[in-house]
Write an enzyme that holds these catalytic residues in place. Sequence first.
Site, mmCIF file in Angstrom:
data_model
loop_
_atom_site.group_PDB
_atom_site.id
_atom_site.type_symbol
_atom_site.label_atom_id
_atom_site.label_comp_id
_atom_site.label_asym_id
_atom_site.label_seq_id
_atom_site.Cartn_x
_atom_site.Cartn_y
_atom_site.Cartn_z
ATOM 1 N N GLU A 98 3.316 -4.922 -0.998
ATOM 2 C CA GLU A 98 3.408 -5.772 -2.179
ATOM 3 C C GLU A 98 4.469 -5.190 -3.109
ATOM 4 O O GLU A 98 4.455 -3.989 -3.398
ATOM 5 C CB GLU A 98 2.065 -5.836 -2.909
ATOM 6 C CG GLU A 98 2.078 -6.749 -4.119
ATOM 7 C CD GLU A 98 0.752 -6.798 -4.848
ATOM 8 O OE1 GLU A 98 0.689 -7.455 -5.906
ATOM 9 O OE2 GLU A 98 -0.216 -6.176 -4.372
ATOM 10 N N ARG A 101 -5.963 6.064 5.594
ATOM 11 C CA ARG A 101 -4.792 6.145 4.720
ATOM 12 C C ARG A 101 -4.357 7.600 4.618
ATOM 13 O O ARG A 101 -5.133 8.523 4.883
ATOM 14 C CB ARG A 101 -5.105 5.583 3.338
ATOM 15 C CG ARG A 101 -6.132 6.365 2.550
ATOM 16 C CD ARG A 101 -6.380 5.740 1.192
ATOM 17 N NE ARG A 101 -5.183 5.795 0.371
ATOM 18 C CZ ARG A 101 -5.025 5.136 -0.763
ATOM 19 N NH1 ARG A 101 -5.987 4.361 -1.204
ATOM 20 N NH2 ARG A 101 -3.924 5.250 -1.467
ATOM 21 N N LYS A 114 -1.229 3.174 -6.498
ATOM 22 C CA LYS A 114 -0.133 2.585 -7.280
ATOM 23 C C LYS A 114 -0.494 2.493 -8.753
ATOM 24 O O LYS A 114 0.364 2.621 -9.625
ATOM 25 C CB LYS A 114 0.226 1.208 -6.728
ATOM 26 C CG LYS A 114 1.174 1.251 -5.541
ATOM 27 C CD LYS A 114 1.678 -0.131 -5.218
ATOM 28 C CE LYS A 114 2.617 -0.098 -4.018
ATOM 29 N NZ LYS A 114 3.036 -1.460 -3.632
#
Length: 691
Positions: free
Chosen positions: A49, A299, A309
């Site tokens: 994104e 992750r 983020k």
Amino acid sequence: MTTEQPTATITTSNALAAREIEWAKNTPELLSEHATINHGIIRTRFPPEPNGYLHVGHAKSMNMNFRLAFEKLGVPVEQRRTIFRYDDTNPDAESPEYIDSLRRDLEWLGWTPERTTYSSDNFQTLYELAVKLIKKGMAYVCDMTKAEMEAQRDLAKRRSAAVAVGKDPDAEAPIPSADILPGRNRDTTVERNLKMFKEMKLGLHDEGTMTLRLKMDFESANPNMYDLVAYRIRYTPHPHAGKGWCIYPNYDFTHGICDSLERIDYSICTLEFETRREPYYWILWALDMYRPKVYEMSRLNLEYTVLSKRRLLKLVEAYHVRGWDDPRMPTISGLRRRGYTKEIINKFCNDVGATRAMNVVQMDKLSQVARLTLADTTRRAMTVLEPIKVVIGNFAEVTAAAGEGGLTFDVQNSPTDASLGSHSVTLTETIYMDSDDFRLDEDPNFYRLTPGKPVGIKYHGGNLVCDKVIKNGKKVTELKCHLDISEGRKKPKSYITWVPSDGLTCEVRVYNHLFTEPEPSDRWEEELNRESEIVHPNAMIDPSVISLVDKKDLDKWKSNQALQFERLGYFVLDIDTTFDSTTKEGKLVFNRTVSLKEDKAVVKKDDAESEQKRKRAEQQRNAAAARDKLLTIDPKDLFKVAPEFEGKYSKFDDTGLPTHLADGTEVTKSAKKKLEKERTKHAKKFAKSKK
């Protein structure tokens, strides 16, 4: 109120097998169509994104989607394809700056996508598919407020929890009104919903007043099935699609459809999306579209940093760092600016690999990959961080004794690779040494220069002897010395680096861990390392590098000139440099990439440091033991017996979730949500430990 329930099964047909559900099964017709279109191609996608800069976790994802997944599956190189997709459905958080940075970082790391796509290019198709769901009675326009939706979700979760432990949900969590569950809009007509969805698209309703929701399953054990919001009203122009839309699809509705439209075979994400598997497949099942295989990997968790983020944005906006490309940031831009090359990052990702096992990777692993890579490719230069002026009193004698070669020495750029060439350094009457290489007080463990102990001068070989110390207050500013070049002189225990009188002044930024804790906690801003950046504004470097450090050769989107500062570490020219090699004017700035391995022949660890190391090891052992003990606690007893929660709560519901604090105060709704998340996380670890 329910739709067909999924049947959980496990498939082991390939190396990327994971939990599969009934909705994930493709019909023979869909499989045949997909095979015909793909012609033997196996396709993955990398779909970030554009709401921030890519970080090292994305580098791991790129490595998986462009290379490792295919290797695990045994796919021949000629049949591998990867799409680079901008998952751009949230215009409030996205920007052209982020869009540009994502492309540049992907290109810099060396990955070549089959093509670049945008989720927003499918906005019209997504809208039409939403209309299709409305016509099938599987989606509806909802006017519930955010608070009402939260109450609805909370009620559905409590009812599901009751069923899970064999209790009557109507007794444990009775439905106060059909307006809340299933909701006042859920069973409205197709005609009404088509009309209102069109009004949403035309901009006839305010933000936050209407959403389009999917008619899923409020009796599911998975809260992501509680009638997900598919569309929201947003009066924000889109950075790629422009001003044509005021309703935007959310991530869960969009990404599975885009995967199917782009003929993706393997949709790879991280484990926190595992519970999104049900809505992913439900949507494609409801639309009778091809269902890619979904695989979740762990992750990347890296010591002494954060990869969220939200937290990275906070670091930038609160000016804790210089920006998204600050050398302390784990962003690709930050790592590049610090001197990590694409070879280092990709090699690190290869070494880390991709599995479903949760772990925290030591920062030392990245540092060691950097050292091994840079050692063979980086040109050396002598540098001093905090210069002390040294005047050699017998320089005429030293010059006379030097003979034909004089005091200019040819130095190999790499001691192990002659093909990298050489440069020359010249000993001058005045030189500069680093303040760390001098002490006023004698110390048997200090092997460099003191008033009573000489030290060797690198490349010349003579012994530097201190004759006089000049100070400004308490600070040593100059040393009057002579060079002992006599035959039979005692061999010194160490040799120091130096810079000649015509050395170049530069600023050197030495970087350390961004956080003081290996695994930053929820109080991460308090754990920021105040010494993560140490600036030496008056450092000096050997002038032989002058042709390598001109501002005209700098580019923030590529790896800039790297150097090994002898005895100090690996450094890179920073983009703040304004130095002009022709005029010798402007500022010269270097960033430390990584330190050298400690030279044990020069520095002996003292007792205090050894004790600190012992204490750290003991703390790590205790923490590991505490984690192991925690894994023996049943999730329903977590808040009653776990040491970190012991004594905090006085009352609990039937599932073991706290309802009252120790002082009798009722636990707030938001606190309960956090506790529930904590328990869910613990339950996963608990279940895994029992396998």
